[in-house]
Scaffold this motif. Sequence first.
Motif, PDB file in Angstrom:
ATOM      1  N   GLY A 152       0.828  -1.200   0.000  1.00  0.00           N
ATOM      2  CA  GLY A 152       0.000   0.000   0.000  1.00  0.00           C
ATOM      3  C   GLY A 152       0.862   1.249   0.000  1.00  0.00           C
ATOM      4  N   ILE A 153       0.285   2.339  -0.477  1.00  0.00           N
ATOM      5  CA  ILE A 153       1.007   3.611  -0.495  1.00  0.00           C
ATOM      6  C   ILE A 153       0.080   4.737  -0.056  1.00  0.00           C
ATOM      7  N   GLN A 154       0.693   5.839   0.333  1.00  0.00           N
ATOM      8  CA  GLN A 154      -0.036   7.069   0.635  1.00  0.00           C
ATOM      9  C   GLN A 154       0.650   8.174  -0.140  1.00  0.00           C
ATOM     10  N   ALA A 155       0.027   8.614  -1.218  1.00  0.00           N
ATOM     11  CA  ALA A 155       0.696   9.540  -2.127  1.00  0.00           C
ATOM     12  C   ALA A 155      -0.215  10.617  -2.694  1.00  0.00           C
ATOM     13  N   GLY A 156      -1.456  10.646  -2.249  1.00  0.00           N
ATOM     14  CA  GLY A 156      -2.427  11.550  -2.853  1.00  0.00           C
ATOM     15  C   GLY A 156      -2.332  12.981  -2.350  1.00  0.00           C
ATOM     16  N   PRO A 157      -3.056  13.885  -3.002  1.00  0.00           N
ATOM     17  CA  PRO A 157      -3.019  15.303  -2.645  1.00  0.00           C
ATOM     18  C   PRO A 157      -3.970  15.617  -1.491  1.00  0.00           C
ATOM     19  N   ALA A 158      -3.869  16.856  -1.012  1.00  0.00           N
ATOM     20  CA  ALA A 158      -4.869  17.363  -0.083  1.00  0.00           C
ATOM     21  C   ALA A 158      -6.190  17.517  -0.828  1.00  0.00           C
ATOM     22  N   LEU A 159      -7.253  17.765  -0.100  1.00  0.00           N
ATOM     23  CA  LEU A 159      -8.592  17.742  -0.683  1.00  0.00           C
ATOM     24  C   LEU A 159      -8.802  18.788  -1.771  1.00  0.00           C
ATOM     25  N   LEU A 160      -8.326  19.989  -1.569  1.00  0.00           N
ATOM     26  CA  LEU A 160      -8.672  21.097  -2.474  1.00  0.00           C
ATOM     27  C   LEU A 160      -7.502  21.622  -3.281  1.00  0.00           C
ATOM     28  N   GLU A 161      -6.388  20.924  -3.268  1.00  0.00           N
ATOM     29  CA  GLU A 161      -5.250  21.380  -4.068  1.00  0.00           C
ATOM     30  C   GLU A 161      -4.324  20.213  -4.386  1.00  0.00           C
ATOM     31  N   GLY A 162      -3.509  20.410  -5.429  1.00  0.00           N
ATOM     32  CA  GLY A 162      -2.546  19.390  -5.818  1.00  0.00           C
ATOM     33  C   GLY A 162      -3.049  18.511  -6.945  1.00  0.00           C
ATOM     34  N   PRO A 163      -2.129  17.972  -7.754  1.00  0.00           N
ATOM     35  CA  PRO A 163      -2.512  17.093  -8.863  1.00  0.00           C
ATOM     36  C   PRO A 163      -3.086  15.778  -8.355  1.00  0.00           C
ATOM     37  N   GLU A 188      -2.656   5.621  -5.676  1.00  0.00           N
ATOM     38  CA  GLU A 188      -3.175   4.956  -4.485  1.00  0.00           C
ATOM     39  C   GLU A 188      -4.247   3.931  -4.841  1.00  0.00           C
ATOM     40  N   LEU A 189      -5.138   4.297  -5.728  1.00  0.00           N
ATOM     41  CA  LEU A 189      -6.170   3.364  -6.160  1.00  0.00           C
ATOM     42  C   LEU A 189      -5.555   2.159  -6.874  1.00  0.00           C
ATOM     43  N   GLU A 190      -4.537   2.403  -7.683  1.00  0.00           N
ATOM     44  CA  GLU A 190      -3.881   1.311  -8.408  1.00  0.00           C
ATOM     45  C   GLU A 190      -3.235   0.314  -7.452  1.00  0.00           C
ATOM     46  N   VAL A 191      -2.587   0.814  -6.421  1.00  0.00           N
ATOM     47  CA  VAL A 191      -1.882  -0.067  -5.490  1.00  0.00           C
ATOM     48  C   VAL A 191      -2.816  -0.627  -4.424  1.00  0.00           C
ATOM     49  N   ASN A 192      -3.480   0.275  -3.696  1.00  0.00           N
ATOM     50  CA  ASN A 192      -4.234  -0.135  -2.507  1.00  0.00           C
ATOM     51  C   ASN A 192      -5.493  -0.925  -2.844  1.00  0.00           C
ATOM     52  N   TYR A 193      -6.176  -0.498  -3.880  1.00  0.00           N
ATOM     53  CA  TYR A 193      -7.454  -1.127  -4.249  1.00  0.00           C
ATOM     54  C   TYR A 193      -7.293  -2.144  -5.370  1.00  0.00           C
ATOM     55  N   LEU A 194      -6.856  -1.681  -6.539  1.00  0.00           N
ATOM     56  CA  LEU A 194      -6.766  -2.590  -7.679  1.00  0.00           C
ATOM     57  C   LEU A 194      -5.666  -3.627  -7.503  1.00  0.00           C
ATOM     58  N   GLY A 195      -4.587  -3.261  -6.812  1.00  0.00           N
ATOM     59  CA  GLY A 195      -3.526  -4.234  -6.536  1.00  0.00           C
ATOM     60  C   GLY A 195      -4.019  -5.365  -5.654  1.00  0.00           C
ATOM     61  N   THR A 196      -4.768  -5.006  -4.607  1.00  0.00           N
ATOM     62  CA  THR A 196      -5.366  -6.027  -3.745  1.00  0.00           C
ATOM     63  C   THR A 196      -6.325  -6.906  -4.525  1.00  0.00           C
ATOM     64  N   TRP A 197      -7.107  -6.297  -5.389  1.00  0.00           N
ATOM     65  CA  TRP A 197      -8.063  -7.044  -6.211  1.00  0.00           C
ATOM     66  C   TRP A 197      -7.337  -8.024  -7.121  1.00  0.00           C
ATOM     67  N   SER A 220      -9.250   5.142  -1.205  1.00  0.00           N
ATOM     68  CA  SER A 220      -8.693   3.871  -1.679  1.00  0.00           C
ATOM     69  C   SER A 220      -8.884   2.771  -0.641  1.00  0.00           C
ATOM     70  N   LYS A 221      -8.777   3.129   0.639  1.00  0.00           N
ATOM     71  CA  LYS A 221      -8.966   2.145   1.697  1.00  0.00           C
ATOM     72  C   LYS A 221     -10.446   1.787   1.873  1.00  0.00           C
ATOM     73  N   ALA A 222     -11.332   2.749   1.646  1.00  0.00           N
ATOM     74  CA  ALA A 222     -12.766   2.444   1.674  1.00  0.00           C
ATOM     75  C   ALA A 222     -13.113   1.471   0.552  1.00  0.00           C
ATOM     76  N   ALA A 223     -12.528   1.698  -0.621  1.00  0.00           N
ATOM     77  CA  ALA A 223     -12.746   0.781  -1.740  1.00  0.00           C
ATOM     78  C   ALA A 223     -12.183  -0.601  -1.424  1.00  0.00           C
ATOM     79  N   GLN A 224     -11.039  -0.631  -0.763  1.00  0.00           N
ATOM     80  CA  GLN A 224     -10.429  -1.911  -0.401  1.00  0.00           C
ATOM     81  C   GLN A 224     -11.279  -2.655   0.629  1.00  0.00           C
ATOM     82  N   TRP A 225     -11.888  -1.919   1.547  1.00  0.00           N
ATOM     83  CA  TRP A 225     -12.786  -2.555   2.521  1.00  0.00           C
ATOM     84  C   TRP A 225     -14.015  -3.131   1.819  1.00  0.00           C
ATOM     85  N   SER A 226     -14.577  -2.373   0.890  1.00  0.00           N
ATOM     86  CA  SER A 226     -15.717  -2.864   0.121  1.00  0.00           C
ATOM     87  C   SER A 226     -15.335  -4.141  -0.629  1.00  0.00           C
TER      88      SER A 226
END
Length: 232
Positions: free
Chosen positions: A79-90, A97-106, A145-151
């Motif tokens: 798993g990784i933590q690499a995303g932006p803050a809520l209202l700024e950043g690419p 994060e979705l690729e690793v934490n969610y889709l990687g687990t899948w 990404s972690k909510a998706a992984q829990w689902s």
Amino acid sequence: MKIEGSVAVVTGANRGIGLAFAQALLARGAAKVYAGVRRPEDFTEPGLEPLRLDVTDHDQVAAAARAVPDATIVVNNAGIQAGPALLEGPLDGARRELEVNYLGTWAVSRAFAPVLAAGGGGALVNMLSVASWRSTERFPSYAASKAAQWSLTNALRVALRDQGTLVVGVHVGWVDTDATVRVDEPKTEPAEVAAQTMDAIARDESEVLVDDTARRVRAALSGPLDLLYPAL
């Protein structure tokens, strides 16, 4: 299920929680523990078998499942933590994060499901977080990404029940790893996360609430929204 004599695969096993999982499995009597790492040539941890495994590379995932056809325990820890803050950043980090934490687990779960079935069911462990249940302005994409992984974990519980696979979700607050070195909050040691997870596998328990934070947030899910988000 019985850990002694098992054959295990742990993704993201080069350090932190993943390495603690691999070491705990070995200490509990696993016959062989494969450490999924991106650079097996650099991995020299005694007693562990390095296995080239980038969970975002589907060819490597498929090759790993072929390389360990007798796996009885699979731990999705990468798993990784690499995303932006809520209202700024690419948003590139959020996609990663979705690729690793969610889709990687899948991808790993899908590849190893028939392997576990062939071995009598076994156990599939997903390293989740309290962030699966509670988001923040600071780490919104990680939480998503972690909510998706829990689902996904819940879907796997239902889908793999008939083949006898125990699906375990592990939830915890801050853990003392390289990723949290700047976080000034109480932290759980990786070895404690691993120990409680080993106990859950041995007792056939499907959910691990490692610390008080995980237990408190889990309980708040059934209450009003301001229990999760007091600022509301």
